[in-house]
Design a protein around this motif. Structure first.
Motif, PDB file in Angstrom:
ATOM      1  N   TRP A 263       1.214   8.258  -2.403  1.00  0.00           N
ATOM      2  CA  TRP A 263       1.675   6.876  -2.221  1.00  0.00           C
ATOM      3  C   TRP A 263       1.392   6.377  -0.817  1.00  0.00           C
ATOM      4  N   GLY A 264       1.338   7.287   0.147  1.00  0.00           N
ATOM      5  CA  GLY A 264       1.053   6.872   1.515  1.00  0.00           C
ATOM      6  C   GLY A 264      -0.288   6.178   1.644  1.00  0.00           C
TER       7      GLY A 264
ATOM      8  N   PHE B 167      12.087  12.893  -1.267  1.00  0.00           N
ATOM      9  CA  PHE B 167      10.657  13.117  -1.050  1.00  0.00           C
ATOM     10  C   PHE B 167       9.922  11.837  -0.682  1.00  0.00           C
ATOM     11  N   ILE B 168      10.555  10.672  -0.880  1.00  0.00           N
ATOM     12  CA  ILE B 168       9.918   9.416  -0.489  1.00  0.00           C
ATOM     13  C   ILE B 168       9.622   9.414   1.008  1.00  0.00           C
ATOM     14  N   ASN B 169      10.405  10.188   1.774  1.00  0.00           N
ATOM     15  CA  ASN B 169      10.176  10.265   3.218  1.00  0.00           C
ATOM     16  C   ASN B 169       8.856  10.932   3.575  1.00  0.00           C
ATOM     17  N   VAL B 170       8.220  11.597   2.607  1.00  0.00           N
ATOM     18  CA  VAL B 170       6.903  12.188   2.856  1.00  0.00           C
ATOM     19  C   VAL B 170       5.845  11.083   2.962  1.00  0.00           C
ATOM     20  N   MET B 171       6.104   9.939   2.329  1.00  0.00           N
ATOM     21  CA  MET B 171       5.131   8.861   2.264  1.00  0.00           C
ATOM     22  C   MET B 171       4.674   8.366   3.644  1.00  0.00           C
ATOM     23  N   PRO B 172       5.596   8.037   4.591  1.00  0.00           N
ATOM     24  CA  PRO B 172       5.123   7.590   5.892  1.00  0.00           C
ATOM     25  C   PRO B 172       4.334   8.654   6.648  1.00  0.00           C
TER      26      PRO B 172
ATOM     27  N   SER C 114       2.278  10.925   5.315  1.00  0.00           N
ATOM     28  CA  SER C 114       0.913  10.912   4.785  1.00  0.00           C
ATOM     29  C   SER C 114       0.189   9.648   5.196  1.00  0.00           C
ATOM     30  N   ALA C 115       0.923   8.525   5.277  1.00  0.00           N
ATOM     31  CA  ALA C 115       0.293   7.263   5.689  1.00  0.00           C
ATOM     32  C   ALA C 115      -0.253   7.364   7.106  1.00  0.00           C
ATOM     33  N   VAL C 116       0.514   7.994   7.997  1.00  0.00           N
ATOM     34  CA  VAL C 116       0.072   8.162   9.384  1.00  0.00           C
ATOM     35  C   VAL C 116      -1.159   9.065   9.458  1.00  0.00           C
ATOM     36  N   ILE C 117      -1.124  10.177   8.715  1.00  0.00           N
ATOM     37  CA  ILE C 117      -2.259  11.105   8.719  1.00  0.00           C
ATOM     38  C   ILE C 117      -3.514  10.424   8.181  1.00  0.00           C
TER      39      ILE C 117
ATOM     40  N   ALA D  20      -1.437   4.076  -0.335  1.00  0.00           N
ATOM     41  CA  ALA D  20      -1.328   2.686  -0.801  1.00  0.00           C
ATOM     42  C   ALA D  20      -1.235   1.713   0.369  1.00  0.00           C
ATOM     43  N   PHE D  21      -0.682   2.159   1.511  1.00  0.00           N
ATOM     44  CA  PHE D  21      -0.613   1.294   2.684  1.00  0.00           C
ATOM     45  C   PHE D  21      -2.018   0.924   3.150  1.00  0.00           C
ATOM     46  N   ILE D  22      -2.914   1.910   3.139  1.00  0.00           N
ATOM     47  CA  ILE D  22      -4.287   1.681   3.594  1.00  0.00           C
ATOM     48  C   ILE D  22      -5.080   0.899   2.559  1.00  0.00           C
ATOM     49  N   ALA D  23      -5.013   1.339   1.301  1.00  0.00           N
ATOM     50  CA  ALA D  23      -5.735   0.647   0.232  1.00  0.00           C
ATOM     51  C   ALA D  23      -5.233  -0.785   0.065  1.00  0.00           C
ATOM     52  N   GLY D  24      -3.907  -0.960   0.172  1.00  0.00           N
ATOM     53  CA  GLY D  24      -3.335  -2.296   0.053  1.00  0.00           C
ATOM     54  C   GLY D  24      -3.782  -3.210   1.176  1.00  0.00           C
ATOM     55  N   LYS D  25      -3.882  -2.667   2.379  1.00  0.00           N
ATOM     56  CA  LYS D  25      -4.320  -3.448   3.537  1.00  0.00           C
ATOM     57  C   LYS D  25      -5.734  -3.966   3.315  1.00  0.00           C
ATOM     58  N   ILE D  26      -6.556  -3.157   2.676  1.00  0.00           N
ATOM     59  CA  ILE D  26      -7.941  -3.562   2.379  1.00  0.00           C
ATOM     60  C   ILE D  26      -7.961  -4.618   1.271  1.00  0.00           C
ATOM     61  N   ALA D  27      -7.185  -4.389   0.205  1.00  0.00           N
ATOM     62  CA  ALA D  27      -7.228  -5.259  -0.970  1.00  0.00           C
ATOM     63  C   ALA D  27      -6.699  -6.659  -0.690  1.00  0.00           C
ATOM     64  N   VAL D  28      -5.657  -6.785   0.158  1.00  0.00           N
ATOM     65  CA  VAL D  28      -5.075  -8.108   0.410  1.00  0.00           C
ATOM     66  C   VAL D  28      -5.958  -8.976   1.295  1.00  0.00           C
ATOM     67  N   GLN D  29      -7.078  -8.421   1.774  1.00  0.00           N
ATOM     68  CA  GLN D  29      -8.037  -9.248   2.510  1.00  0.00           C
ATOM     69  C   GLN D  29      -8.806 -10.156   1.558  1.00  0.00           C
TER      70      GLN D  29
END
Length: 301
Positions: free
Chosen positions: A9-10, A243-248, A250-253, A12-21
């Motif tokens: 899910w992490g 486990f949702i706390n794992v998401m940020p 992975s997003a940073v990595i 999704a932050f990157i993919a979403g940032k691309i898609a909303v362009q």
């Protein structure tokens, strides 16, 4: 399984940032889940040969799942991705386990243990370290803004989705639950996507945008949602929510690898806190085992 699901899910932050362009938030969400629905229905038909026929109450619960976890959450998520500061949006999303644990205790009568609370607090501390890069005072630089209602909507929507999902999983498998929820969510998103997007917008979208949406459809939605729901069925909504706390993390990595952002010492400290918190929160009898061993040792002596 839960770690892998929430780590995915992490991305999704990157993919979403691309898609909303290229697309507005509701359109990105619709395209993501429309693609996921195309994959999920054949998967359900293959994997669930003896599936139960949903009754009217079941369809009502599936519709609620689609409205909260698919439609509302993702509209809020992608809107925040486009307009809110990353620090603020990440902190709001990371607070999900708090509300899920409270709702699980209230409505599902799940036992909230001391380990749940301690693990959640430790993990949330790690999340704050990560998203502020160790500068905790950064949190106080942001005042209350209208976007906060959107972020709060995302948190409440996902919490309801997780708790209602536990009820649905008593009768249906994780694949069935995810498939029906995605189907209803896609229907709810269709009017919004139709209103804000033209055929020209679809034609002009880049290959990168479509790749980002495909990634969210296949991996972030189909694979991860099924794993997350199966995890809820095995360990309960309260424990799974930690486990949702794992998401940020992975997003940073992933931001470091794919976007060239710098991995700092604060990120490393935060990641250690998150993993420690998840371990504590998911081992409810950890301290009890140690106490029992000490008691047995004393009795032997």
């Amino acid at each position: 399984m839960l770690t892998l699901a929430t780590a995915t899910w992490g991305s999704a932050f990157i993919a979403g940032k691309i898609a909303v362009q290229s697309f507005e938030p509701a359109t990105v969400a619709f395209l993501r889940f429309f693609g996921a629905a195309i994959l999920l229905f054949p998967l359900m038909w293959i994997m669930e040969k003896d599936r139960k026929r949903p009754n009217l109450r079941d369809h009502g619960l599936f519709a609620l799942l689609g409205l909260t976890g698919i439609a509302l959450y993702n509209i809020c998520f992608f809107f925040a991705t486009k307009h809110a500061p990353v620090i603020k949006s990440s902190l709001f999303i990371a607070s999900n386990p708090v509300l899920i644990i409270l709702l699980s205790g209230l409505f599902l009568k799940e036992r909230i243990t001391k380990n749940h609370i301690i693990g959640m607090a430790v993990a949330l501390t790690g999340v704050v370290f990560i998203i502020t890069d160790g500068h905790l005072l950064t949190l106080f630089q942001y005042g209350f803004e209208p976007i906060d209602f959107v972020l709060l909507g995302a948190v409440v929507s996902w919490a309801i989705y997780s708790v209602v999902g536990k009820v649905v999983l008593k009768k249906f498998s994780s694949v069935e639950s995810t498939t029906y929820a995605v189907a209803y969510g896609t229907l709810f998103l269709l009017p919004f996507a139709s209103a804000e997007t033209s055929w020209m917008d679809i034609q002009q979208a880049s290959i990168t945008t479509w790749a980002a949406i495909a990634h969210m459809s296949i991996f972030v939605t189909v694979v991860s949602f099924v794993m997350y729901y199966n995890g809820i069925k095995e360990v309960g909504a309260a424990k799974a929510s930690i486990f949702i706390n794992v998401m940020p993390v992975s997003a940073v990595i992933m931001a470091t690898v794919f976007l060239g952002e710098t991995f700092t010492m604060a990120h490393g400290i935060g990641a250690a806190f998150v993993l420690t918190g998840v371990y504590i929160g998911t081992n409810a009898k950890m301290f009890q085992r140690r106490i029992n061993k000490q008691t047995m040792k004393n009795e032997t002596a």
